[in-house]
Structures are given as structure tokens and as C-alpha cells.
Design a protein around this motif. Structure first.
Motif, PDB file in Angstrom:
ATOM      1  N   THR A 133     -15.462  -3.135   3.212  1.00 35.44           N
ATOM      2  CA  THR A 133     -14.445  -2.109   2.972  1.00 35.44           C
ATOM      3  C   THR A 133     -15.122  -0.746   2.780  1.00 35.44           C
ATOM      4  O   THR A 133     -16.085  -0.642   2.011  1.00 35.44           O
ATOM      5  CB  THR A 133     -13.614  -2.452   1.728  1.00 35.44           C
ATOM      6  OG1 THR A 133     -13.025  -3.745   1.917  1.00 35.44           O
ATOM      7  CG2 THR A 133     -12.517  -1.432   1.485  1.00 35.44           C
ATOM      8  N   LYS A 135     -16.579   2.673   1.567  1.00 26.86           N
ATOM      9  CA  LYS A 135     -16.883   3.044   0.182  1.00 26.86           C
ATOM     10  C   LYS A 135     -15.911   4.062  -0.395  1.00 26.86           C
ATOM     11  O   LYS A 135     -15.690   4.097  -1.609  1.00 26.86           O
ATOM     12  CB  LYS A 135     -18.317   3.585   0.093  1.00 26.86           C
ATOM     13  CG  LYS A 135     -19.371   2.506   0.212  1.00 26.86           C
ATOM     14  CD  LYS A 135     -20.768   3.072  -0.019  1.00 26.86           C
ATOM     15  CE  LYS A 135     -21.818   1.964   0.066  1.00 26.86           C
ATOM     16  NZ  LYS A 135     -23.190   2.500  -0.148  1.00 26.86           N
ATOM     17  N   MET A 138     -13.303   2.758  -2.743  1.00 30.11           N
ATOM     18  CA  MET A 138     -13.667   2.217  -4.057  1.00 30.11           C
ATOM     19  C   MET A 138     -13.620   3.279  -5.159  1.00 30.11           C
ATOM     20  O   MET A 138     -14.317   4.286  -5.072  1.00 30.11           O
ATOM     21  CB  MET A 138     -15.082   1.613  -3.997  1.00 30.11           C
ATOM     22  CG  MET A 138     -15.282   0.580  -2.906  1.00 30.11           C
ATOM     23  SD  MET A 138     -14.140  -0.824  -3.085  1.00 30.11           S
ATOM     24  CE  MET A 138     -14.593  -1.785  -1.628  1.00 30.11           C
ATOM     25  N   TYR A 143     -15.066   2.557 -12.811  1.00 29.75           N
ATOM     26  CA  TYR A 143     -15.609   1.265 -13.235  1.00 29.75           C
ATOM     27  C   TYR A 143     -16.124   1.295 -14.677  1.00 29.75           C
ATOM     28  O   TYR A 143     -16.049   0.296 -15.393  1.00 29.75           O
ATOM     29  CB  TYR A 143     -16.749   0.830 -12.298  1.00 29.75           C
ATOM     30  CG  TYR A 143     -16.326   0.419 -10.909  1.00 29.75           C
ATOM     31  CD1 TYR A 143     -14.993   0.405 -10.510  1.00 29.75           C
ATOM     32  CD2 TYR A 143     -17.277   0.061  -9.960  1.00 29.75           C
ATOM     33  CE1 TYR A 143     -14.618   0.038  -9.223  1.00 29.75           C
ATOM     34  CE2 TYR A 143     -16.920  -0.315  -8.670  1.00 29.75           C
ATOM     35  CZ  TYR A 143     -15.596  -0.319  -8.303  1.00 29.75           C
ATOM     36  OH  TYR A 143     -15.232  -0.690  -7.029  1.00 29.75           O
ATOM     37  N   MET A 157      -7.765   1.427 -11.650  1.00 25.70           N
ATOM     38  CA  MET A 157      -7.911   0.564 -10.471  1.00 25.70           C
ATOM     39  C   MET A 157      -6.593   0.488  -9.700  1.00 25.70           C
ATOM     40  O   MET A 157      -6.564   0.629  -8.473  1.00 25.70           O
ATOM     41  CB  MET A 157      -8.352  -0.851 -10.881  1.00 25.70           C
ATOM     42  CG  MET A 157      -9.732  -0.945 -11.532  1.00 25.70           C
ATOM     43  SD  MET A 157     -11.095  -0.269 -10.532  1.00 25.70           S
ATOM     44  CE  MET A 157     -11.367   1.312 -11.356  1.00 25.70           C
ATOM     45  N   ARG A 160      -5.506   3.596  -7.676  1.00 25.58           N
ATOM     46  CA  ARG A 160      -6.110   3.686  -6.350  1.00 25.58           C
ATOM     47  C   ARG A 160      -5.415   2.728  -5.380  1.00 25.58           C
ATOM     48  O   ARG A 160      -5.104   3.093  -4.244  1.00 25.58           O
ATOM     49  CB  ARG A 160      -7.606   3.367  -6.435  1.00 25.58           C
ATOM     50  CG  ARG A 160      -8.348   3.400  -5.089  1.00 25.58           C
ATOM     51  CD  ARG A 160      -8.291   4.782  -4.433  1.00 25.58           C
ATOM     52  NE  ARG A 160      -8.834   5.827  -5.254  1.00 25.58           N
ATOM     53  CZ  ARG A 160     -10.117   6.203  -5.269  1.00 25.58           C
ATOM     54  NH1 ARG A 160     -10.976   5.606  -4.465  1.00 25.58           N
ATOM     55  NH2 ARG A 160     -10.511   7.175  -6.057  1.00 25.58           N
ATOM     56  N   VAL A 161      -5.166   1.508  -5.835  1.00 25.77           N
ATOM     57  CA  VAL A 161      -4.502   0.508  -4.987  1.00 25.77           C
ATOM     58  C   VAL A 161      -3.137   1.012  -4.527  1.00 25.77           C
ATOM     59  O   VAL A 161      -2.758   0.869  -3.353  1.00 25.77           O
ATOM     60  CB  VAL A 161      -4.336  -0.835  -5.748  1.00 25.77           C
ATOM     61  CG1 VAL A 161      -3.435  -1.794  -4.964  1.00 25.77           C
ATOM     62  CG2 VAL A 161      -5.695  -1.476  -6.001  1.00 25.77           C
ATOM     63  N   SER A 175     -10.525  -6.214  -2.357  1.00 28.84           N
ATOM     64  CA  SER A 175     -11.791  -5.559  -2.005  1.00 28.84           C
ATOM     65  C   SER A 175     -12.353  -4.758  -3.171  1.00 28.84           C
ATOM     66  O   SER A 175     -13.555  -4.821  -3.463  1.00 28.84           O
ATOM     67  CB  SER A 175     -11.588  -4.644  -0.792  1.00 28.84           C
ATOM     68  OG  SER A 175     -11.217  -5.394   0.339  1.00 28.84           O
ATOM     69  N   ILE A 176     -11.493  -4.002  -3.841  1.00 29.71           N
ATOM     70  CA  ILE A 176     -11.942  -3.215  -4.986  1.00 29.71           C
ATOM     71  C   ILE A 176     -12.443  -4.135  -6.094  1.00 29.71           C
ATOM     72  O   ILE A 176     -13.503  -3.910  -6.689  1.00 29.71           O
ATOM     73  CB  ILE A 176     -10.820  -2.295  -5.508  1.00 29.71           C
ATOM     74  CG1 ILE A 176     -10.542  -1.172  -4.506  1.00 29.71           C
ATOM     75  CG2 ILE A 176     -11.188  -1.712  -6.876  1.00 29.71           C
ATOM     76  CD1 ILE A 176      -9.347  -0.300  -4.864  1.00 29.71           C
ATOM     77  N   SER A 177     -11.693  -5.188  -6.382  1.00 27.42           N
ATOM     78  CA  SER A 177     -12.069  -6.095  -7.474  1.00 27.42           C
ATOM     79  C   SER A 177     -13.412  -6.763  -7.198  1.00 27.42           C
ATOM     80  O   SER A 177     -14.233  -6.942  -8.104  1.00 27.42           O
ATOM     81  CB  SER A 177     -10.985  -7.153  -7.703  1.00 27.42           C
ATOM     82  OG  SER A 177     -10.876  -8.042  -6.610  1.00 27.42           O
ATOM     83  N   ASN A 179     -15.841  -5.547  -5.200  1.00 23.48           N
ATOM     84  CA  ASN A 179     -16.861  -4.508  -5.294  1.00 23.48           C
ATOM     85  C   ASN A 179     -17.218  -4.266  -6.760  1.00 23.48           C
ATOM     86  O   ASN A 179     -18.391  -4.108  -7.115  1.00 23.48           O
ATOM     87  CB  ASN A 179     -16.350  -3.226  -4.636  1.00 23.48           C
ATOM     88  CG  ASN A 179     -17.389  -2.117  -4.627  1.00 23.48           C
ATOM     89  OD1 ASN A 179     -17.421  -1.288  -5.533  1.00 23.48           O
ATOM     90  ND2 ASN A 179     -18.231  -2.091  -3.613  1.00 23.48           N
TER      91      ASN A 179
END
Length: 274
Positions: A133, A135, A138, A143, A157, A160-161, A175-177, A179
Motif C-alpha cells: 500500500t 506510504k 499511512m 502511530y 487511524m 484517515r480510513v 493495510s494501515i493496521s 503497517n
């Protein structure tokens, strides 16, 4: 006392496969939401002469994970934790996926940090989606809130989703989770190292598991880009997990190991795939 290995997602796929290897030298606790779903896995392990039990736990709920950690400590000395549980894009809504994969990893690492002793190892399982995915998707600046304010972390989070169309949100959350899992394991290494405990992540590509079967329509296209043009067998990733958890890898920590048959190395861009 018994050497204990805790395996989330131990009811099938790579979790069950690694249980069969580590069960030769450890008492196994396989973990899932309901014990009943783990019964067949227990029968398989017992048929191979492996001492094992099932423990019901919702990894997205910290209280539930604390109970798991306390129980594991009562059973014996925790030698390793294989955190293989997670949800794929076809298994739930975006928020549920983020809670299971990201918050679940935070809960597991934090709870088991309290009960693991020198020489132990925790391995968090990610996904090659974390690499494939782009970058820019992300929200890496957010984080850090995973260790400051978990509620704020989840808000950042999901913010962004939610920028993406609704039909894409489960995939983006996944994908984010995943990463995040890689980042979290790496940045936990120094803390765990103070106790003589190792922490790392392993990132599988496309393997023959029940979860992969659910995603088959999405993953089949990646195989042609792999250097090894096939799905991986669960025993192949299980052997890697078992080695990394063992004393043979006692200097290995704070890193991610990608095992994907060379898919990421091909430079494939999933946004440009049919």
C-alpha cells in the motif's frame, strides 16, 4: 515449571501449524474468541502428543487480554507469544478490523510485557499489504498516540480510513493496521530489551490459509508478480515463526521479516492492478 507458548489465531492456518512445531517443547495455549471453535485444533494437537489448551479471548478488549496473560503466567514460564490473530478486509467493518489488528497488537504486547521473563520472545504477525500500500496513505505521525492515548490513536487511524470511499475502507483499515504492527513491534524492542525479551514482526505474503481463501479473488493477481509463483504452504511460514521464537535466534529483535515469495521485491503496485 512448564515452558508455555501462547498462540493467538491458533485454531487454524499458520497459528495451528506453528503450534505443531513449538508444541514439541512447549505447553501450548491456543487463543480465539470462543473455545468451541478451537476444539478441532486441540484434537489435532493432542493426536500428535502435544499438551495444549484453548483460551477464549477478545484481543481488542484489554481486560480480556490481561486475563489471558495472567493465566499463561500461572500455567508456567512463558517462552514465546505468537500473535497471529487478525481480521482480513472481508471479515468485518473498517473500525472492527482496526480494533482487532492494531489495538489487538497493542493489548497483546502491553499485557505480555508484564508477565514475560528474560529469554522470551513475542512475534507480531503483519501482512505484505503493509508494504504494498502506498506510504502516503499511512497516517504514521499518528502511530505515536498508541502509547499516549489509545482513544485518540483510534480516532486518528479512523479519520484517515474515512477519507476513502466506503467500499474501500475495510481494505484501507487492514493495510494501515498491518503497517502499524510493523512499526509497533520495532519501536517496542528497546522497552522489551530491558527485560531481556525479544520482540519482532513477521510479514507473510500469500499463504494457503482459511483467511487467504476468503481473499482469494484479491490475492490471486499477486502470484504472477512473485519470484516464486505459487501460494506459500503454512508449514513454510510456521517454520520461520518457530525459528524466530527459538533460542537459535536470540540476537534477533526490533525488525520485520518479510516472507512473501518475492512479491514486494517485484515492485508491483496494487493500485495499478486490474
Amino acid at each position: 515449571m512448564k515452558k508455555v507458548c501462547v498462540i493467538t489465531g491458533g485454531g487454524s492456518g499458520m497459528g495451528l501449524a506453528v503450534a505443531k512445531i513449538l508444541g514439541k517443547d512447549n505447553y501450548i495455549i491456543i487463543v480465539g474468541r470462543t473455545v468451541k471453535k478451537l476444539e478441532n485444533a486441540l484434537k489435532e494437537l493432542e493426536a500428535e502428543g502435544i499438551e495444549a489448551e484453548a483460551f477464549a479471548c477478545d484481543i481488542s478488549d484489554r481486560t480480556s487480554v490481561d486475563k489471558l496473560a495472567a493465566h499463561a503466567k500461572e500455567v508456567g514460564i512463558i517462552s514465546s507469544v505468537i500473535h497471529a490473530a487478525g481480521m482480513s478486509p472481508h471479515m468485518g467493518e473498517a473500525k472492527t478490523i482496526m480494533e482487532a489488528n492494531a489495538l489487538g497488537t497493542i493489548n497483546m504486547n502491553e499485557a505480555f510485557y508484564e508477565v514475560m521473563e528474560e529469554g522470551a520472545c513475542i512475534i507480531d504477525v503483519s501482512s505484505m499489504s503493509a508494504y504494498l500500500t502506498p506510504k502516503f496513505i499511512m497516517p504514521m505521525k499518528g502511530y505515536k498516540y498508541s502509547r499516549i492515548d489509545k482513544e485518540l490513536f483510534m480516532k486518528k487511524m479512523m479519520a484517515r480510513v474515512n477519507l476513502f470511499p466506503k467500499k474501500q475502507r475495510s481494505g484501507v483499515a487492514y493495510s494501515i493496521s498491518k503497517n502499524f504492527v510493523i512499526w509497533y513491534a520495532k519501536t517496542d524492542a528497546a522497552k522489551f530489551g530491558q527485560k531481556g525479551v525479544r520482540v519482532l514482526s513477521i510479514t507473510p505474503g500469500s499463504f494457503k490459509t482459511p483467511m487467504a481463501e476468503l481473499e482469494k479473488d484479491d490475492t490471486d493477481g499477486f502470484i504472477e508478480h512473485c519470484a516464486i509463483k505459487r501460494y506459500g504452504d503454512v508449514e513454510e511460514i510456521a517454520n520461520l515463526l518457530a525459528f524466530c521464537a527459538s533460542d537459535k535466534a536470540s540476537y534477533l529483535t526490533g525488525t520485520d521479516i518479510l516472507c512473501d515469495g518475492g512479491c514486494v521485491a517485484s515492485g508491483v503496485n496494487p493500485l495499478k492492478m486490474k
